[in-house]
Design an enzyme around this catalytic site. Structure first.
Site, PDB file in Angstrom:
ATOM      1  N   ASP A 147       0.826  -1.203   0.000  1.00 55.03           N
ATOM      2  CA  ASP A 147       0.000   0.000   0.000  1.00 55.03           C
ATOM      3  C   ASP A 147       0.868   1.264   0.000  1.00 55.03           C
ATOM      4  O   ASP A 147       1.983   1.247   0.532  1.00 55.03           O
ATOM      5  CB  ASP A 147      -0.905  -0.035   1.241  1.00 55.03           C
ATOM      6  CG  ASP A 147      -2.063   0.928   1.126  1.00 55.03           C
ATOM      7  OD1 ASP A 147      -2.290   1.467   0.027  1.00 55.03           O
ATOM      8  OD2 ASP A 147      -2.738   1.157   2.149  1.00 55.03           O
ATOM      9  N   ARG A 183       0.042   7.678  -2.635  1.00 59.03           N
ATOM     10  CA  ARG A 183       0.554   8.774  -1.794  1.00 59.03           C
ATOM     11  C   ARG A 183       2.002   9.108  -2.131  1.00 59.03           C
ATOM     12  O   ARG A 183       2.414  10.252  -2.141  1.00 59.03           O
ATOM     13  CB  ARG A 183       0.423   8.401  -0.308  1.00 59.03           C
ATOM     14  CG  ARG A 183      -0.912   8.800   0.270  1.00 59.03           C
ATOM     15  CD  ARG A 183      -1.194   8.082   1.555  1.00 59.03           C
ATOM     16  NE  ARG A 183      -1.507   6.676   1.312  1.00 59.03           N
ATOM     17  CZ  ARG A 183      -1.578   5.766   2.260  1.00 59.03           C
ATOM     18  NH1 ARG A 183      -1.331   6.086   3.504  1.00 59.03           N
ATOM     19  NH2 ARG A 183      -1.887   4.515   1.954  1.00 59.03           N
ATOM     20  N   SER A 209      -7.085  -5.840  -5.981  1.00 58.84           N
ATOM     21  CA  SER A 209      -8.170  -6.475  -5.225  1.00 58.84           C
ATOM     22  C   SER A 209      -9.479  -6.431  -6.001  1.00 58.84           C
ATOM     23  O   SER A 209      -9.615  -5.651  -6.970  1.00 58.84           O
ATOM     24  CB  SER A 209      -8.348  -5.762  -3.876  1.00 58.84           C
ATOM     25  OG  SER A 209      -9.038  -4.543  -4.069  1.00 58.84           O
ATOM     26  N   ASN A 218     -10.601  -2.956  -6.226  1.00 57.12           N
ATOM     27  CA  ASN A 218      -9.815  -1.951  -6.953  1.00 57.12           C
ATOM     28  C   ASN A 218     -10.426  -1.526  -8.293  1.00 57.12           C
ATOM     29  O   ASN A 218     -10.032  -0.507  -8.865  1.00 57.12           O
ATOM     30  CB  ASN A 218      -8.374  -2.432  -7.191  1.00 57.12           C
ATOM     31  CG  ASN A 218      -7.510  -2.381  -5.947  1.00 57.12           C
ATOM     32  OD1 ASN A 218      -6.564  -3.157  -5.792  1.00 57.12           O
ATOM     33  ND2 ASN A 218      -7.811  -1.466  -5.031  1.00 57.12           N
ATOM     34  N   GLU A 259       1.048 -13.635  12.038  1.00 55.08           N
ATOM     35  CA  GLU A 259       1.407 -12.387  12.705  1.00 55.08           C
ATOM     36  C   GLU A 259       1.204 -11.264  11.704  1.00 55.08           C
ATOM     37  O   GLU A 259       1.335 -11.470  10.494  1.00 55.08           O
ATOM     38  CB  GLU A 259       2.869 -12.411  13.135  1.00 55.08           C
ATOM     39  CG  GLU A 259       3.103 -13.294  14.316  1.00 55.08           C
ATOM     40  CD  GLU A 259       4.425 -13.001  15.005  1.00 55.08           C
ATOM     41  OE1 GLU A 259       4.988 -11.902  14.802  1.00 55.08           O
ATOM     42  OE2 GLU A 259       4.875 -13.866  15.738  1.00 55.08           O
TER      43      GLU A 259
END
Ligand code: FPP
Length: 240
Positions: free
Chosen positions: A18, A22, A63, A66, A205
């Protein structure tokens, strides 16, 4: 920074890549500029896997949600995936990488699907690193498609409803050839799973890190991996 001497590292790492948009925005560039930079990081991280003792790497490239992005971004991403496959196929093969795709191919264009199929076949005998690319993938969509296929098997009388357990369902998932992920990393500071490997990550995790994907170098990767295993994984049990 390598972890070849450390056998406690994760065998299967899954990554939600991700922050491309940005990253581009910060540079005053279009979002696709960030995706291209992101693709270069994919190459670097795949190459780092053998040194890091990572056998399975699964990356979230596109995805099921998307498609809601602008047409320019969606078609730019699809072109990027085609280009990535064409340009990287030989290097991936030479480096012993086996590539497979998960997700629903039905909505993808024929040319891309052909390239995906060919890359899977071309690298099928490799075993050094298993790279799985999630493309038009969504966890709920995957479980729904698996449930449909299971129901069909029952309807056809090839399976009894009594045979439907977690192990059987796993065999109908896109990921049937993969071990469950040990570690899921999400870049760019968002602490969400966004429909990625929902079933498979039950005991994984998670590491949510602030770095934007195009800045995720192999050193950052090594750093994140070095944090793994410091936490005890109990799989729901109480350890003595
Ligand atoms: C999320 O960043 C990223 C994506 C939706 C695309 C991931 C694709 C790549 C890294 C390109 C290369 C992949 C392969 C397999 C060649 P974002 O656009 O949501 O970023 P933002 O949250 O900053 O807007």
């Amino acid at each position: 920074m390598t972890r070849t001497d450390d056998k406690t590292g994760p065998n299967h790492v899954a990554v939600i890549m991700d922050g491309n948009g940005r990253w581009a925005q910060q540079r005053g560039r279009p979002r696709l500029f960030g995706h291209h930079a992101g693709a270069r990081r994919v190459r670097e991280i795949v190459r780092a896997c053998p040194d890091e003792g990572v056998k399975y790497l699964t990356i979230f490239a596109f995805s099921t949600e998307n498609w809601k992005r602008t047409q320019t971004e969606v078609s730019g991403l699809m072109a990027l995936f085609r280009r990535y496959i064409m340009r990287e196929a030989k290097a991936l093969f030479d480096e012993g990488v086996r590539v497979r795709f998960i997700g629903d191919r039905i909505k993808l264009d024929d040319k891309l699907v052909r390239l995906m199929d060919n890359l899977e076949m071309f690298t099928a005998d490799n075993d050094k690193v298993h790279l799985t690319i999630a493309l038009n993938y969504g966890g709920r969509d995957e479980v729904t498609r698996a449930a449909q296929r299971l129901a069909f098997e029952v309807e056809q009388g090839r399976l009894s409803y009594k045979d439907v357990d977690a192990e059987t369902l796993s065999k109908f998932l896109d990921t049937r050839f993969l071990p469950d992920p040990d570690l899921v990393i999400r870049t760019s500071g968002e602490a969400r799973i966004s429909n990625f490997l929902l079933w498979q990550s039950a005991y994984a995790e998670y590491e949510f890190i602030d770095t934007l994907w195009p800045d995720f170098t192999k050193d950052v990767f090594a750093q994140v991996l070095s944090g793994y295993g410091k936490r005890e994984r109990r799989f729901g049990a109480v350890l003595a």
